[in-house]
Write an enzyme that holds these catalytic residues in place. Structure first.
Site, mmCIF file in Angstrom:
data_model
loop_
_atom_site.group_PDB
_atom_site.id
_atom_site.type_symbol
_atom_site.label_atom_id
_atom_site.label_comp_id
_atom_site.label_asym_id
_atom_site.label_seq_id
_atom_site.Cartn_x
_atom_site.Cartn_y
_atom_site.Cartn_z
ATOM 1 N N GLU A 145 83.421 -20.256 39.751
ATOM 2 C CA GLU A 145 82.616 -19.095 39.395
ATOM 3 C C GLU A 145 81.896 -19.294 38.054
ATOM 4 O O GLU A 145 81.431 -18.329 37.439
ATOM 5 C CB GLU A 145 83.504 -17.841 39.310
ATOM 6 N N HIS A 192 88.152 -12.344 35.834
ATOM 7 C CA HIS A 192 88.135 -11.993 37.256
ATOM 8 C C HIS A 192 89.550 -12.121 37.785
ATOM 9 O O HIS A 192 90.233 -13.128 37.555
ATOM 10 C CB HIS A 192 87.210 -12.934 38.030
ATOM 11 N N HIS A 202 92.521 -10.056 40.914
ATOM 12 C CA HIS A 202 92.636 -9.320 42.168
ATOM 13 C C HIS A 202 93.523 -8.084 41.986
ATOM 14 O O HIS A 202 94.654 -8.049 42.481
ATOM 15 C CB HIS A 202 93.209 -10.228 43.255
ATOM 16 N N HIS A 233 87.603 -8.728 47.988
ATOM 17 C CA HIS A 233 87.847 -9.945 47.211
ATOM 18 C C HIS A 233 88.614 -9.638 45.933
ATOM 19 O O HIS A 233 89.798 -9.922 45.832
ATOM 20 C CB HIS A 233 86.506 -10.633 46.912
#
Length: 268
Positions: free
Chosen positions: A123, A146, A148, A218
């Site tokens: 990413e 980032h 989850h 996601h």
């Protein structure tokens, strides 16, 4: 175990502080089950924190295409396929400080990247674009995370996700702190495969007006002045999602704070 920063002793104190904070936050992500196996990624824009003489330490370059505006950037970044939980005490293996060359065609590793075949997160394009946006707009934000967050990811599967305004009201109404600490809310980004330029562009578009980006089915991403603030955005937004799901699981749709009560919070 605690992160060993001996190898960083010659680096600026602010750089060391950022990496120690990354180590701490990585522990939170793991404990919350937000960074399973090799999921999630982190970066920090360290540009301007190194003395000019640092350039003399640069040796081997790795070819990589960057936006031309990234020339000369210094960046802490986690590695592709690396486990964020290892940032707690093995950061040199799973992350690196990289320096982008003056033509934005390659980078060099100044520290870390010691695991076999290390390369920056898939990413990286999204991270670079976010850092360039923050720098251009003088936001003061340096960290990107980032992960989850479980309850946010669950809600990204719900039809509520398709109505961004209602989605945010549904989170904000659950308790005052969510409106206060995530005032611009969550940007709901439709599903796009990870690691793509399209995802990078959608992420940047959402962050222009929101504190958090939720990638459909996601995960979520936030940026802050440091890792702690970036984590806080995710943590508070996810608290709203968790409270909402708990109410639904108890069999009722929560009334929550009214629009007038939410407005009152912002105006006080």
């Amino acid at each position: 175990m605690k992160l060993t920063v001996g190898a960083l002793k010659n680096f600026p104190a602010e750089v060391v502080k950022h990496i120690e904070q990354v180590s701490e936050v990585a522990g939170y992500l793991w404990e919350k089950e937000w960074a399973e196996k090799s999921s999630g990624n982190i970066s920090i824009d360290l540009s301007g924190l190194f003395p000019d003489s640092t350039i003399n330490q640069i040796k081997e370059e790795v070819s990589c295409k960057f936006p031309k505006e990234a020339a000369g950037m210094f960046l802490f970044v986690t590695g592709s396929g690396c486990r964020l939980r290892h940032l707690v005490d093995r950061a040199e293996e799973v992350a690196a400080i990289i320096a982008v060359n003056q033509t934005a065609t390659a980078y060099s590793v100044l520290w870390g990247g010691k695991s076999a075949g290390f390369k920056p997160t898939s990413e990286l394009s999204a991270h670079i674009k976010i850092h360039l946006f923050n720098a251009a707009n003088n936001t003061g934000k340096k960290a990107v995370v980032h992960a989850h967050p479980i309850e946010l990811v669950v809600l990204s599967h719900h039809k509520l996700f398709k109505d961004e305004a209602l989605f945010n009201h549904s989170l904000w109404k659950m308790c005052p702190e969510i409106k206060l600490y995530v005032p611009r809310g969550v940007g709901c980004s439709d599903y796009v495969r990870y690691g793509t330029e399209e995802l990078a562009n959608l992420t940047l578009e959402a962050l222009t007006n929101h504190d958090v980006v939720l990638w459909e089915k996601h995960g979520a991403l936030a940026t802050g002045i440091d890792m702690e603030e970036a984590f806080d955005f995710l943590d508070v937004a996810n608290k709203g999602a968790k409270l909402l799901l708990l109410a639904w699981s108890a069999g009722f749709d929560p009334e929550g704070l009214s629009p007038d009560q939410l407005d009152e919070l912002i105006n006080t």
